[in-house]
Write a protein that holds these residues in place. Structure first.
Motif, PDB file in Angstrom:
ATOM      1  N   LEU A 229     102.219  14.386  83.681  1.00 13.17           N
ATOM      2  CA  LEU A 229     102.412  13.032  83.084  1.00 13.17           C
ATOM      3  C   LEU A 229     102.037  13.260  81.755  1.00 13.17           C
ATOM      4  CD1 LEU A 229      99.658  11.511  85.674  1.00 13.17           C
ATOM      5  CD2 LEU A 229     102.367  10.985  85.433  1.00 13.17           C
TER       6      LEU A 229
ATOM      7  N   GLY B 239     105.298  13.852  79.872  1.00 16.12           N
ATOM      8  CA  GLY B 239     106.379  13.014  80.356  1.00 16.12           C
ATOM      9  C   GLY B 239     107.309  13.559  81.393  1.00 16.12           C
TER      10      GLY B 239
ATOM     11  N   THR C  32     106.525  11.128  86.664  1.00 20.39           N
ATOM     12  CA  THR C  32     105.814   9.711  86.695  1.00 20.39           C
ATOM     13  C   THR C  32     105.126   9.695  87.979  1.00 20.39           C
ATOM     14  OG1 THR C  32     107.608   8.435  87.799  1.00 20.39           O
ATOM     15  CG2 THR C  32     107.577   8.834  85.352  1.00 20.39           C
TER      16      THR C  32
ATOM     17  N   ASP D 167     106.030   7.921  90.064  1.00 23.50           N
ATOM     18  CA  ASP D 167     106.964   7.730  91.105  1.00 23.50           C
ATOM     19  C   ASP D 167     107.912   8.602  91.342  1.00 23.50           C
ATOM     20  OD1 ASP D 167     105.619   5.278  91.947  1.00 23.50           O
ATOM     21  OD2 ASP D 167     106.634   4.286  90.048  1.00 23.50           O
ATOM     22  N   THR D 168     107.767   9.910  90.746  1.00 18.83           N
ATOM     23  CA  THR D 168     109.031  10.913  90.880  1.00 18.83           C
ATOM     24  C   THR D 168     108.745  11.516  92.186  1.00 18.83           C
ATOM     25  OG1 THR D 168     108.362  11.619  88.569  1.00 18.83           O
ATOM     26  CG2 THR D 168     109.259  13.273  89.842  1.00 18.83           C
TER      27      THR D 168
ATOM     28  N   ALA E 257      98.592   8.820  80.070  1.00 21.25           N
ATOM     29  CA  ALA E 257      98.678   9.601  81.065  1.00 21.25           C
ATOM     30  C   ALA E 257      97.391   9.530  81.776  1.00 21.25           C
ATOM     31  CB  ALA E 257      98.950  11.169  80.651  1.00 21.25           C
TER      32      ALA E 257
ATOM     33  N   LEU F  39      97.442   6.575  84.114  1.00 15.24           N
ATOM     34  CA  LEU F  39      98.425   6.628  85.070  1.00 15.24           C
ATOM     35  C   LEU F  39      97.658   7.516  86.398  1.00 15.24           C
ATOM     36  CD1 LEU F  39     101.832   7.412  83.364  1.00 15.24           C
ATOM     37  CD2 LEU F  39     101.178   5.316  84.975  1.00 15.24           C
TER      38      LEU F  39
END
Lengths: 125, 597
Positions: free
Chosen positions: B330, B333, B336, B338-339, B492, B495
């Motif tokens: 995260l 980058g 995510t 949702d990856t 990050a 998230l």
């Protein structure tokens, strides 16, 4: 020159034997000396006695201070022990108390109550 | 007349010579004692002074240790040791002991000290007579009532010597944090924990008293005295809260016994400051009677019970490490929440890295990164580390999170842990994939707790600490919370917090849920190479409330028998501790309440 100094020396000797302000014979002088020495001895002994008494008093106070310091530490230890959660939990259990069951906790919901702001600010580098 | 004069002069000369001879003899003797004997160390002046001068070392009381609320965790008490004087008894009884006074003395002494057997007292005197000892200790640390009784008895050839002892009013409370103090005739020495780490600060400065004494040996305040008063050691205030520490220790002990686990550890940190709120290990010991635990082992038999398992005992963390793997992806980058990946239950690698499988080879199909945490999928974590991050993007994050290095916490001996990394001749890609889900990496409970503290605190890792202030004896210092490093970005961290929240709600940490509060947590169940698969290390790491983290909690149970998974063994304890913390510190709820009835 030698003849002229004799009267001066004689006068000085007379003054040494008989001071101009204090005239006393040898017996009187001895008695006075003994009395003076005795007086000084009495004063010294009296002062020594007082010093010894004071010292004993100081010793007694030192012992008392040590005893009180020890009692103070013991009492602080006792308070610490009785404030300890281990002790409190044991006493509570002995009295028949039991830990609260989270399921029995009643939560009151107050609509629109503003949450209490946290003072715990985030620390940033 | 002339003859008479001459005889008189001769007599005078004889007397003069006699006196001169006497003077010379005296001078010679004086030279012998004052010059010759002083060179051979026979110091008469010193001996004369010793007769009436007393040099006394004044012990400095050891500094006290308080908890964050000012409750005493370690203090001092003065207790007497009892000595007998065999040599003095011999001096007082030069013609033996026809009256049987020794037996009378021993009987009286035994009456006041029933714990000392008559035989032991007789032996003390017998040995003392044989060795010519002036003082033999027959009892230590007697209680105040016995001290008073002995003082009133005024027994001859018996004296009391006061000594300061370290005591811990809470008994086992925070024992592995505090350590203990060994006492001997020359002073005290902190062993383990805070007592060892801060020994020089707690010790204080000993004083001295030089004074003339009276016949009884009491120092005279008159005459030549020189007193340097003892200065107490500095007092320490710890960041732990006694009530929470007790609650955590009690809950941990009950859980370990209930699950028949080998041992357990709990760490509770302030999520913002890194201060330790509670830190418990089981089994533990009572520092008031530390000698009784000398042979007891803790740390799954890795070390003695005196060591603090939270900072000394390493373990493979299992799935709690997946949060670290995700944070690396995260922050850079590269992923995510949702990856997705295709999770078939097992994953093979083209570079011949050994296959990685999920628990029971469960397949989850197309799975998001949040799903990887929810399912605690080994395949997903290995995929991120191997296929997305690679060594160059993964290992720097292990370093930044602080794995394989000491946290620098101020509590004695710390184990830095270890893991294989590129550059190590026996490192392989298999290490990378396994480390991604917490195998092949050895960490301490505090290191894992600090990793979650980093996530909870917006990516900023704090310096963990136990001592919040040092006061007295020239010290006046308060610990200021200090950011150690920014490990991941705040974004990050945010998230990842959301992913961990979902993992707690939908995943294996459901038993850790606290009504009214959101939590961000991840379970871990690690097996050990060489042991049966049901011999696990069950753990949960996370923080609460997730929306505004206040506390980081790590629970670890070693080889529980009645429930072996992080989700079933450690999660209930995590939830119990979290709930108690919320109530105790009046933390307002941040999630909808689900009312029962």
């Amino acid at each position: 020159m030698r003849a002229s100094t004799k009267p001066i020396l004689a006068a000085r000797r007379r003054r040494q034997l008989h001071p101009f302000f204090f005239r006393m014979g040898p017996v009187g002088l001895s008695i006075c000396s003994v009395l003076l020495i005795s007086l000084m001895a009495v004063l010294y002994l009296s002062q020594l006695g007082q010093a010894v008494t004071t010292n004993q008093e100081i010793q007694r106070l030192h012992r008392q201070q040590a005893t009180l310091a020890r009692e103070d530490q013991d009492l602080a230890q006792q308070i610490a022990q009785e404030q300890s959660p281990v002790y409190i939990a044991a006493r509570a259990a002995a009295m028949g108390l039991v830990p609260a069951d989270p399921k029995t906790i009643i939560v009151l919901v107050i609509p629109h109550l503003k949450p209490v702001p946290s003072d715990d600010q985030r620390l940033q580098p | 007349m002339n003859g008479e004069m001459q005889r008189a002069r001769r007599r005078q000369m004889f007397i003069f010579l006699l006196v001169t001879f006497g003077m010379l003899v005296l001078l010679g003797r004086l030279y012998y004692w004052q010059v010759l004997q002083s060179r051979s160390g026979y110091n008469l002046a010193q001996q004369a002074n010793n007769e009436h001068l007393q040099n006394q070392v004044l012990d400095a009381p050891r500094g006290l240790i308080f908890d964050s609320a000012g409750r005493i965790l370690a203090s001092n008490i003065i207790r007497d040791d009892v000595y007998v004087e065999p040599e003095q008894f011999s001096v007082d009884h030069p013609n033996g002991d026809p009256q049987g006074e020794l037996q009378t003395l021993i009987t009286a002494l035994h009456g006041a000290l029933p714990q000392v057997a008559t035989g032991a007292l007789q032996k003390a005197f017998r040995d003392g007579f044989a060795r010519g000892q002036w003082a033999v200790r027959v009892a230590t640390h007697i209680n105040p009532a016995q001290s008073a009784a002995l003082r009133n008895l005024q027994l001859p050839d018996v004296f009391l010597q006061p000594r300061t002892w370290r005591v811990y009013p809470g008994g086992t409370l925070a024992a592995q944090i505090l350590g203990f103090v060994t006492q001997n005739d020359t002073g005290n020495q902190g062993m383990y924990g805070i007592e060892k780490q801060y020994n020089s600060i707690l010790y204080g400065t000993a004083g001295s008293l030089t004074a003339e004494t009276d016949l009884q040996g009491n120092p005279l305040t008159l005459g030549a005295t020189n007193e340097q008063p003892a200065i107490s050691g500095s007092n320490l205030t710890l960041s732990i809260d006694s009530n929470m520490q007790y609650m955590v220790e009690d809950a941990l002990a009950k859980t370990v016994k209930q699950l028949q686990a080998m041992s357990g550890t709990v760490v509770v940190l302030n999520a913002r400051t890194g201060a330790v709120v509670a830190m418990a290990g089981y089994p533990t010991f009572d520092p008031n009677q530390y000698g009784q635990y000398a042979n007891q082992l803790g740390c799954t038999n890795q070390a003695g019970v005196y060591f603090n398992p939270a900072i000394y005992c390493v373990y493979e963390p299992g799935s709690t490490m997946k949060a670290v793997t995700m944070s690396a992806g995260l922050d850079q980058g590269l992923i995510t929440p949702d990856t997705t990946l295709n999770d078939q239950g097992c994953m093979s690698f083209s570079d011949k890295t050994p296959t990685v499988c999920n628990w029971r080879n469960l397949a989850y199909g197309t799975e998001t990164m949040t799903g990887v945490l929810i399912h605690s999928a080994n395949v997903g974590a290995a995929y991120v580390a191997h296929n997305i991050l690679g060594t160059s993007h993964y290992y720097p994050y292990l370093q930044k999170f602080g794995f394989g290095q000491s946290t620098g916490i101020d509590d004695g001996q710390e184990n830095p842990g270890s893991y294989r990394q590129p550059g190590n001749p026996i490192w392989t890609m298999s290490d990378l994939t396994r480390q991604a889900f917490g195998e092949g990496i050895y960490v301490t409970p505090l290191q894992v707790a600090m990793a979650y503290q980093t996530i909870a605190n917006g990516g900023a890792q704090m310096q963990p600490y136990l001592v919040s202030s040092i006061q007295g004896n020239g010290h006046n210092a308060n610990t200021r919370p200090m950011v150690k490093r920014q490990v991941i970005s705040a974004q990050a961290a945010q998230l990842l917090t959301g992913m961990l929240e979902q993992a707690a709600i939908k995943g294996f940490a459901q038993l850790a849920q606290v009504p009214g509060y959101s939590i961000a947590a991840k379970t871990g169940t690690a097996t050990t190479v060489g042991l049966s698969t049901n011999q696990t290390v069950a753990s949960v790491a996370g923080f609460i409330p997730a929306s505004n983290p206040r506390f980081v909690i790590l629970v670890k149970l070693d080889r529980p028998q009645n429930a072996i998974y992080g989700s079933t063994a450690a999660a209930p304890l995590w939830g119990h501790i979290a709930q108690q913390l919320m109530w105790y510190f009046n933390v307002p709820p941040d999630a909808p309440l689900q009312l029962n009835g």
